[in-house]
Design a protein around this motif. Structure first.
Motif, short mmCIF file in Angstrom:
data_model
loop_
_atom_site.label_atom_id
_atom_site.label_comp_id
_atom_site.label_asym_id
_atom_site.label_seq_id
_atom_site.Cartn_x
_atom_site.Cartn_y
_atom_site.Cartn_z
N GLN A 195 69.64 66.82 60.38
CA GLN A 195 69.11 68.14 60.75
C GLN A 195 67.91 68.49 59.89
O GLN A 195 66.90 69.01 60.38
N ARG A 196 68.03 68.18 58.61
CA ARG A 196 66.93 68.54 57.71
C ARG A 196 65.70 67.69 58.01
O ARG A 196 64.57 68.15 57.89
N MET A 234 64.05 69.37 60.84
CA MET A 234 63.36 70.57 60.37
C MET A 234 62.03 70.21 59.71
O MET A 234 61.01 70.85 59.93
N ALA A 235 62.06 69.17 58.89
CA ALA A 235 60.85 68.76 58.18
C ALA A 235 59.78 68.33 59.19
O ALA A 235 58.62 68.73 59.07
N CYS A 246 58.21 71.34 60.72
CA CYS A 246 57.33 72.01 59.75
C CYS A 246 55.97 71.35 59.75
O CYS A 246 54.94 72.01 59.79
N ARG A 295 61.54 73.92 51.34
CA ARG A 295 61.98 74.71 52.49
C ARG A 295 63.20 74.09 53.16
O ARG A 295 64.14 74.78 53.51
N VAL A 296 63.18 72.75 53.33
CA VAL A 296 64.27 72.15 54.11
C VAL A 296 65.41 71.62 53.25
O VAL A 296 66.52 71.43 53.75
#
Lengths: 481, 367
Positions: free
Chosen positions: A43-44, A47-48, A51, A185-186
């Motif tokens: 998931q991360r 997300m990255a 971004c 952030r992630v």
């Protein structure tokens, strides 16, 4: 599971001592990664990726006339450097940039190092990036290399070696800063495990370094970043640095020279420019002096520079310091100018300009890496052990025609680091490019750009050749080992 | 001995807005904003037209055809009517063909995708001069329209895409207001936004009033109300109109509202007034002669809108009036470009009036 099939029987591994046993400085994040589990890590990663796409953190690959915007692949697992190890690197880099700067100053003035036969004058005068126009020109505060990016690699034993110096316009620092921002952030939870030295003040120090060289008597000097334009591979970085420093980003067509001063065309008329952080090569800087067909530069700029009416960073003519055929003499420079032993060793290098070396190179093409002395970005390179017969024959012919243009090095096994490939972590080769700023003091950014060769077994980390990057953590002194 | 505290000298004067701006940056910020605004209007007119056609299944065929012609006229693609019409058998199919071309067609410089792409390209060339939030917002909008499955997603739910673009544009202006210093870049963004809105609003009104003559028949009259509502929706004005005019809805009322309502940010008068204010403030900031022509042209246009003459209710009159307004705004836009962006700083740029032929030439500005 994440690390189940991880192989460490090859080169030096940054993270693991033995299978399943991380080195002490990786232990805290190893534990946290295992707690997180596969799903959360995937998931991360997603997300990255978002971004990077939404913030438009890209570089341009030259494919067709237009160029294609690409995201620099980001690898989620950070590279960690313990404080003690970093101290050695830092001292070595400061020593090296000091010597390189003295070398540039020497070559364009007294030329002691040539007179005393430490370096063959022919090698310097024959360098394509030697700029005759710079002889006897006094540059502001005697600084030539304001921003330097030095490529480091680690051999089989984990020893840091300097692979090359970038004294002209090293790029990549924007990705270092963005990688850190995205990482925070992630994956904030990873930071809790270690005390990481901050890097966010880089633009501040860069601006100070640029203001430091403004012509005397100019209050509130006007600093600009000069870019070749939106289609340049590093355009994102040019724009990023201008934004972070709060200065204008200009193209050649925004500037003009009148009475040997540089002005910017603005909505309210002409405005004097004092310092230019130029991200254009020497050759394209001024069509009156260098390549006359260049539309990227500013006619008359070099004269304004030579008269001291405008400062340029980095200085013109630095190409002699990062010429790959001069690189083997950097340790000699350190001894000559500083009377010190080099802290960071070079990679052994054969210079084809020397007849013996050239003979050796031609006989051992299948085991050497051959590089063109003036190319960057992984272009103009032969990986002897991976190339086929035809490619080797082609390079042999090129070397015979123009030996000055080639050097060769034994294949150095870059160290490996776990990268998230699909569902699992696999070992991938990495290097490290720390960034050094040089004004009244020399400042090394703690960390730098760790580039990753994302293809299995590849030793080429350049972004133009399918490389990625990861966040690089230098630990605080006294932080857990 | 006690030492005096250094303290924070917070009372020092602030620097004020930045004075000089590279002309190229001013130019790019102007076109970024213009293309965002253009995409919003295009999306809205497509949404409103598609709504009318899908809602009124039994819509008179000539009326449906007229609706399609209006959309093409507003998007300046009337010359494509024959070719696209031949591809379709029903009005609903026709409007979806038109929409597909106006949204996705890469050859049409003013297609929705091209507008957003160009807005984003201009933004990308001045990322250091706009806020990170503005860039990220526009870039995200761009990627929602550009992703690999964009065509399929558009076909699946075109209305959603229109809404995305409309909201995207409105949010972009909001983000701009709240994250960018209100200096020159911001002022150029305002100026171009209002100039584009004048142009688009005039074109929508001109196309619609061309066809909407008053009628006697009661059936027809109720249909007319639906059409007036569509005009108001296309100009993003329906709620404001209802609030201010709860009683009647007729041709004159709708036209007067969209053109002359001084308090509503979508009216032509409001846009011209604010475009003029932007020019005034840029001129004050630069304390230079440049921009005087734009100021004069917009000032005179504002006068005509504040004190209109000879509008007795004939559709033809209104069309002429709208065309004159558009031309004046376009001439002012050219003056802005010549004097501030062309970087011909030492030679006084000559401003000449624009004729209709020029408008065709200026609009698809490949910037």
């Amino acid at each position: 599971m994440l690390f189940e099939n991880y192989q460490i029987d090859g080169p030096f591994d940054e993270m693991f001592e033995r299978p399943g046993v991380p080195r002490p400085h990786y232990a805290p994040i190893f534990d946290r990664l295992l707690q997180q589990g596969e799903k959360s890590i995937q998931q991360r990663r997603h997300m990255a990726d978002l971004c990077f796409r939404n913030q438009g953190i890209t570089f341009t690959v030259y494919k067709d006339a237009q160029g294609v915007e690409k995201i620099f692949p980001f690898d989620l697992l950070p590279r960690i450097i313990p404080a003690a190890e970093w101290q050695t690197i830092e001292r070595g880099l400061i020593q090296r940039i000091t010597a390189l700067n003295l070398f540039c100053r020497d070559i364009y003035h007294e030329q002691h190092i040539l007179r005393e036969c430490v370096i063959d004058p022919e090698l310097v005068y024959g360098a394509r990036m030697f700029q005759r126009e710079m002889l006897s020109v006094r540059v502001p505060r005697d600084i030539y290399v304001h921003v330097c990016g030095t490529d480091l690699i680690r051999d089989q034993h984990g020893r840091y070696l300097v692979l090359e110096d970038n004294c002209r316009t090293p790029s990549g620092v924007s990705y270092v800063l963005e990688n850190r921002a995205v990482m925070k952030r992630v994956f904030p939870i990873l930071f809790g495990a270690s005390r990481v030295r901050p890097i966010e003040d880089y633009p501040h120090h860069l601006l100070r370094a640029l203001q430091y060289i403004a012509p005397a008597g100019r209050e509130n000097p006007c600093v600009v970043v000069l870019t070749p334009g939106i289609f340049n591979a590093a355009y994102f970085e040019h724009s990023f640095l201008a934004r972070q420093m709060g200065v204008e980003l200009v193209e050649g067509r925004d500037l003009l020279v009148e009475k040997n001063c540089v002005y910017m065309r603005t909505t309210s008329g002409l405005r004097r420019v004092d310092v230019i952080y130029r991200r254009i090569d020497d050759d394209f800087l001024d069509p009156l002096c260098f390549r006359s067909t260049s539309l990227l530069g500013v006619p008359g700029l070099l004269n304004a520079y030579r008269l001291g009416n405008v400062a340029l960073a980095n200085a013109v003519g630095n190409g002699i310091a990062d010429d790959k055929a001069i690189y083997p003499w950097v340790p000699e420079m350190i001894r000559f100018y500083l009377q010190q032993e080099p802290i960071l060793p070079n990679v052994p290098t054969y210079v084809c300009a020397r007849q013996d070396d050239c003979q050796y190179v031609l006989e051992h093409l299948d085991s050497l890496v051959v590089k063109s002395t003036n190319e960057a970005g992984g272009y103009g390179m032969l990986m002897g052990h991976q190339a086929d017969q035809a490619q080797r024959a082609d390079f042999a012919r090129k070397i015979r025609t123009d030996p000055r243009n080639f050097i060769a090095q034994p294949v150095v096994e870059l160290s490996q680091h776990p990268s998230l490939i699909g569902e699992n972590f696999e070992g991938r080769r990495i290097d490290l490019r720390p960034y050094i700023l040089n004004d009244s003091t020399i400042r090394v950014m703690p960390g730098g750009l760790t580039r990753v060769a994302l293809q299995c077994g590849s030793l080429v980390v350049n972004s133009s050749q399918g490389g990625g990057s990861k966040d690089t953590w230098v630990l605080e002194n006294g932080a857990a080992p | 001995m006690s030492q005096s505290q250094p303290g924070l000298p917070l009372d020092r004067p602030t620097s004020g807005p930045r004075q000089s701006l590279p002309a190229r940056v001013a130019d790019a910020s102007y076109w970024m904003s213009r293309y965002v605004e253009r995409s919003e209007h295009l999306a809205r007119i497509l949404l409103v037209s598609a709504d009318m056609l899908t809602g009124a299944g039994d819509l008179d065929e000539t009326l449906a055809d007229q609706l399609c012609r209006d959309v093409l006229a507003i998007a300046q693609q009337s010359h494509r009517y024959e070719a696209w019409h031949a591809e379709c058998s029903t009005p609903a199919e026709f409007i979806s063909t038109i929409s597909r071309h106006l949204v996705l067609d890469l050859d049409n410089p003013n297609s929705l995708v091209n507008c957003i792409t160009k807005a984003r390209e201009n933004a990308r060339s001045i990322r250091e001069s706009i806020s990170a939030e503005m860039w990220e917002h526009l870039n995200t909008l761009y990627w929602t329209l550009q992703s690999d499955d964009a065509a399929a997603r558009f076909a699946d739910a075109p209305q959603e895409r229109y809404r995305q673009v409309m909201t995207g544009s409105l949010l972009f202006q909001g983000v701009t207001d709240q994250t960018l210093d209100h200096g020159q870049v911001w002022l150029f963004i305002q100026l171009s936004k209002y100039l584009e809105r004048v142009d688009m609003t005039c074109r929508i009104l001109a196309a619609k009033f061309n066809t909407l003559d008053p009628v006697e028949d009661a059936m027809e009259a109720s249909l007319r109300v639906l059409q007036w509502m569509a005009v108001l929706r296309a100009c993003c004005s329906i709620e404001a109109f209802r609030r201010l005019h709860p009683q009647e809805m007729d041709a004159a009322g709708v036209a007067a509202f969209v053109i002359f309502e001084p308090s509503f940010p979508r009216s032509v008068l409001f846009c011209v007034r604010h475009a003029l204010q932007s020019v005034d403030r840029i001129r004050t900031m630069l304390s230079a002669d440049a921009g005087r022509d734009a100021q004069r042209l917009l000032g005179r246009l504002l006068g005509e809108l504040q004190y209109p003459q000879g509008l007795t209710g004939q559709p033809d009159e209104l069309r002429v009036f709208l065309e004159r307004t558009r031309l004046a705004a376009a001439t002012a836009a050219m003056a802005v470009q010549d004097q501030w962006f062309m970087r011909a700083l030492d030679s006084a740029a000559v401003i000449r009036p624009v004729d209709s032929g020029d408008l065709q030439r200026i609009r698809p500005h490949a910037h």
